[in-house]
Write a protein that holds these residues in place. Structure first.
Motif, PDB file in Angstrom:
ATOM      1  N   VAL A  45       0.827  -1.205   0.000  1.00 47.97           N
ATOM      2  CA  VAL A  45       0.000   0.000   0.000  1.00 47.97           C
ATOM      3  C   VAL A  45       0.862   1.256   0.000  1.00 47.97           C
ATOM      4  O   VAL A  45       2.051   1.220   0.313  1.00 47.97           O
ATOM      5  CB  VAL A  45      -0.935   0.028   1.236  1.00 47.97           C
ATOM      6  N   VAL A  46       0.218   2.386  -0.352  1.00 45.25           N
ATOM      7  CA  VAL A  46       0.829   3.705  -0.279  1.00 45.25           C
ATOM      8  C   VAL A  46      -0.053   4.548   0.629  1.00 45.25           C
ATOM      9  O   VAL A  46      -1.271   4.598   0.436  1.00 45.25           O
ATOM     10  CB  VAL A  46       0.915   4.368  -1.675  1.00 45.25           C
ATOM     11  N   THR A  47       0.559   5.203   1.626  1.00 47.89           N
ATOM     12  CA  THR A  47      -0.213   6.081   2.508  1.00 47.89           C
ATOM     13  C   THR A  47      -0.350   7.452   1.865  1.00 47.89           C
ATOM     14  O   THR A  47       0.351   7.777   0.903  1.00 47.89           O
ATOM     15  CB  THR A  47       0.466   6.233   3.879  1.00 47.89           C
ATOM     16  N   GLN A  48      -1.221   8.285   2.411  1.00 45.93           N
ATOM     17  CA  GLN A  48      -1.382   9.637   1.900  1.00 45.93           C
ATOM     18  C   GLN A  48      -0.119  10.462   2.108  1.00 45.93           C
ATOM     19  O   GLN A  48       0.115  11.432   1.401  1.00 45.93           O
ATOM     20  CB  GLN A  48      -2.575  10.317   2.559  1.00 45.93           C
ATOM     21  N   GLY A  49       0.715  10.059   3.048  1.00 47.33           N
ATOM     22  CA  GLY A  49       1.986  10.740   3.278  1.00 47.33           C
ATOM     23  C   GLY A  49       3.073  10.286   2.330  1.00 47.33           C
ATOM     24  O   GLY A  49       4.175  10.828   2.336  1.00 47.33           O
ATOM     25  N   GLY A  50       2.797   9.274   1.505  1.00 45.81           N
ATOM     26  CA  GLY A  50       3.744   8.823   0.509  1.00 45.81           C
ATOM     27  C   GLY A  50       4.577   7.624   0.917  1.00 45.81           C
ATOM     28  O   GLY A  50       5.452   7.202   0.174  1.00 45.81           O
ATOM     29  N   MET A  51       4.340   7.071   2.097  1.00 41.51           N
ATOM     30  CA  MET A  51       5.099   5.901   2.533  1.00 41.51           C
ATOM     31  C   MET A  51       4.553   4.655   1.845  1.00 41.51           C
ATOM     32  O   MET A  51       3.346   4.456   1.772  1.00 41.51           O
ATOM     33  CB  MET A  51       5.030   5.742   4.043  1.00 41.51           C
ATOM     34  N   ILE A  52       5.467   3.817   1.351  1.00 38.15           N
ATOM     35  CA  ILE A  52       5.092   2.568   0.684  1.00 38.15           C
ATOM     36  C   ILE A  52       5.503   1.430   1.598  1.00 38.15           C
ATOM     37  O   ILE A  52       6.613   1.420   2.126  1.00 38.15           O
ATOM     38  CB  ILE A  52       5.802   2.428  -0.670  1.00 38.15           C
ATOM     39  N   GLY A  53       4.598   0.489   1.810  1.00 29.97           N
ATOM     40  CA  GLY A  53       4.919  -0.634   2.678  1.00 29.97           C
ATOM     41  C   GLY A  53       3.988  -1.804   2.478  1.00 29.97           C
ATOM     42  O   GLY A  53       3.067  -1.769   1.660  1.00 29.97           O
ATOM     43  N   LYS A  54       4.251  -2.844   3.250  1.00 28.03           N
ATOM     44  CA  LYS A  54       3.472  -4.080   3.193  1.00 28.03           C
ATOM     45  C   LYS A  54       2.681  -4.213   4.488  1.00 28.03           C
ATOM     46  O   LYS A  54       3.226  -4.058   5.578  1.00 28.03           O
ATOM     47  CB  LYS A  54       4.439  -5.258   3.035  1.00 28.03           C
ATOM     48  N   VAL A  55       1.401  -4.503   4.378  1.00 32.04           N
ATOM     49  CA  VAL A  55       0.542  -4.648   5.548  1.00 32.04           C
ATOM     50  C   VAL A  55       0.941  -5.925   6.293  1.00 32.04           C
ATOM     51  O   VAL A  55       0.979  -7.004   5.705  1.00 32.04           O
ATOM     52  CB  VAL A  55      -0.948  -4.704   5.155  1.00 32.04           C
ATOM     53  N   THR A  56       1.261  -5.773   7.590  1.00 35.08           N
ATOM     54  CA  THR A  56       1.639  -6.942   8.384  1.00 35.08           C
ATOM     55  C   THR A  56       0.575  -7.299   9.407  1.00 35.08           C
ATOM     56  O   THR A  56       0.533  -8.430   9.880  1.00 35.08           O
ATOM     57  CB  THR A  56       2.978  -6.704   9.118  1.00 35.08           C
ATOM     58  N   ARG A  57      -0.272  -6.331   9.769  1.00 33.08           N
ATOM     59  CA  ARG A  57      -1.341  -6.613  10.725  1.00 33.08           C
ATOM     60  C   ARG A  57      -2.508  -5.676  10.454  1.00 33.08           C
ATOM     61  O   ARG A  57      -2.321  -4.493  10.187  1.00 33.08           O
ATOM     62  CB  ARG A  57      -0.835  -6.409  12.160  1.00 33.08           C
ATOM     63  N   VAL A  58      -3.707  -6.225  10.519  1.00 30.41           N
ATOM     64  CA  VAL A  58      -4.926  -5.452  10.282  1.00 30.41           C
ATOM     65  C   VAL A  58      -5.731  -5.435  11.569  1.00 30.41           C
ATOM     66  O   VAL A  58      -6.030  -6.485  12.132  1.00 30.41           O
ATOM     67  CB  VAL A  58      -5.765  -6.077   9.141  1.00 30.41           C
ATOM     68  N   GLN A  59      -6.058  -4.233  12.034  1.00 34.39           N
ATOM     69  CA  GLN A  59      -6.906  -4.073  13.216  1.00 34.39           C
ATOM     70  C   GLN A  59      -8.136  -3.270  12.830  1.00 34.39           C
ATOM     71  O   GLN A  59      -8.279  -2.852  11.683  1.00 34.39           O
ATOM     72  CB  GLN A  59      -6.134  -3.367  14.329  1.00 34.39           C
ATOM     73  N   GLU A  60      -8.987  -3.031  13.803  1.00 31.85           N
ATOM     74  CA  GLU A  60     -10.252  -2.331  13.554  1.00 31.85           C
ATOM     75  C   GLU A  60     -10.052  -0.996  12.832  1.00 31.85           C
ATOM     76  O   GLU A  60     -10.548  -0.793  11.754  1.00 31.85           O
ATOM     77  CB  GLU A  60     -10.978  -2.095  14.880  1.00 31.85           C
ATOM     78  N   GLY A  61      -9.312  -0.072  13.423  1.00 34.09           N
ATOM     79  CA  GLY A  61      -9.184   1.257  12.831  1.00 34.09           C
ATOM     80  C   GLY A  61      -7.796   1.586  12.342  1.00 34.09           C
ATOM     81  O   GLY A  61      -7.555   2.697  11.875  1.00 34.09           O
ATOM     82  N   GLU A  62      -6.871   0.642  12.438  1.00 34.72           N
ATOM     83  CA  GLU A  62      -5.504   0.935  12.019  1.00 34.72           C
ATOM     84  C   GLU A  62      -4.830  -0.289  11.422  1.00 34.72           C
ATOM     85  O   GLU A  62      -5.318  -1.406  11.545  1.00 34.72           O
ATOM     86  CB  GLU A  62      -4.682   1.479  13.182  1.00 34.72           C
ATOM     87  N   LEU A  63      -3.718  -0.029  10.762  1.00 33.52           N
ATOM     88  CA  LEU A  63      -2.929  -1.079  10.128  1.00 33.52           C
ATOM     89  C   LEU A  63      -1.495  -0.976  10.622  1.00 33.52           C
ATOM     90  O   LEU A  63      -1.047   0.100  11.003  1.00 33.52           O
ATOM     91  CB  LEU A  63      -2.900  -0.900   8.607  1.00 33.52           C
ATOM     92  N   GLU A  64      -0.793  -2.079  10.585  1.00 36.56           N
ATOM     93  CA  GLU A  64       0.640  -2.051  10.829  1.00 36.56           C
ATOM     94  C   GLU A  64       1.294  -2.327   9.478  1.00 36.56           C
ATOM     95  O   GLU A  64       0.972  -3.303   8.812  1.00 36.56           O
ATOM     96  CB  GLU A  64       1.050  -3.122  11.841  1.00 36.56           C
ATOM     97  N   ILE A  65       2.197  -1.422   9.083  1.00 38.39           N
ATOM     98  CA  ILE A  65       2.837  -1.520   7.776  1.00 38.39           C
ATOM     99  C   ILE A  65       4.334  -1.645   7.968  1.00 38.39           C
ATOM    100  O   ILE A  65       4.937  -0.884   8.722  1.00 38.39           O
ATOM    101  CB  ILE A  65       2.519  -0.273   6.925  1.00 38.39           C
ATOM    102  N   GLU A  66       4.930  -2.591   7.263  1.00 44.86           N
ATOM    103  CA  GLU A  66       6.381  -2.743   7.282  1.00 44.86           C
ATOM    104  C   GLU A  66       6.936  -1.936   6.115  1.00 44.86           C
ATOM    105  O   GLU A  66       6.702  -2.254   4.953  1.00 44.86           O
ATOM    106  CB  GLU A  66       6.770  -4.216   7.158  1.00 44.86           C
ATOM    107  N   VAL A  67       7.674  -0.848   6.434  1.00 39.99           N
ATOM    108  CA  VAL A  67       8.201   0.039   5.402  1.00 39.99           C
ATOM    109  C   VAL A  67       9.623  -0.336   5.000  1.00 39.99           C
ATOM    110  O   VAL A  67      10.092   0.060   3.938  1.00 39.99           O
ATOM    111  CB  VAL A  67       8.122   1.519   5.828  1.00 39.99           C
TER     112      VAL A  67
END
Length: 92
Positions: A45-67
């Motif tokens: 994924v790409v965040t609105q801030g421009g960080m590109i990463g791989k989703v490692t954990r999915v929670q209710e309102g947030e994600l953990e991304i390995e950049v």
């Protein structure tokens, strides 16, 4: 009759604004909401801030991304701007 003739241009302007601005924006928001709800572990994924990463954990309102290798950040789910590649669902 004159009063009605004065309101016709206003109604016409509102209709044009609806079809050119409001309706496309609502469609775009609906598509973004569906994209965010469909995120899974392993998606790139790409965040609105421009960080590109791989989703490692999915929670209710947030994600953990390995950049980077071993570098994980938590981001709010709705700040995801784009999904670069989706993981295929597990079959079986």
């Amino acid at each position: 009759m004159e009063a009605l003739a004065q309101f016709v241009p206003l109604l016409l302007i509102f209709a044009i604004m609806y079809f050119l601005l409001i309706r496309p924006q609502q469609k775009k928001m609906k598509e973004h909401r569906a994209m965010v709800e469909a995120l899974r572990k392993g998606d790139r994924v790409v965040t609105q801030g421009g960080m590109i990463g791989k989703v490692t954990r999915v929670q209710e309102g947030e994600l953990e991304i390995e950049v980077a290798q071993g570098v994980k950040v938590r981001v709010v789910r709705h700040t995801i701007a784009e999904v670069r590649s989706k993981t295929e669902p597990a079959e079986g």
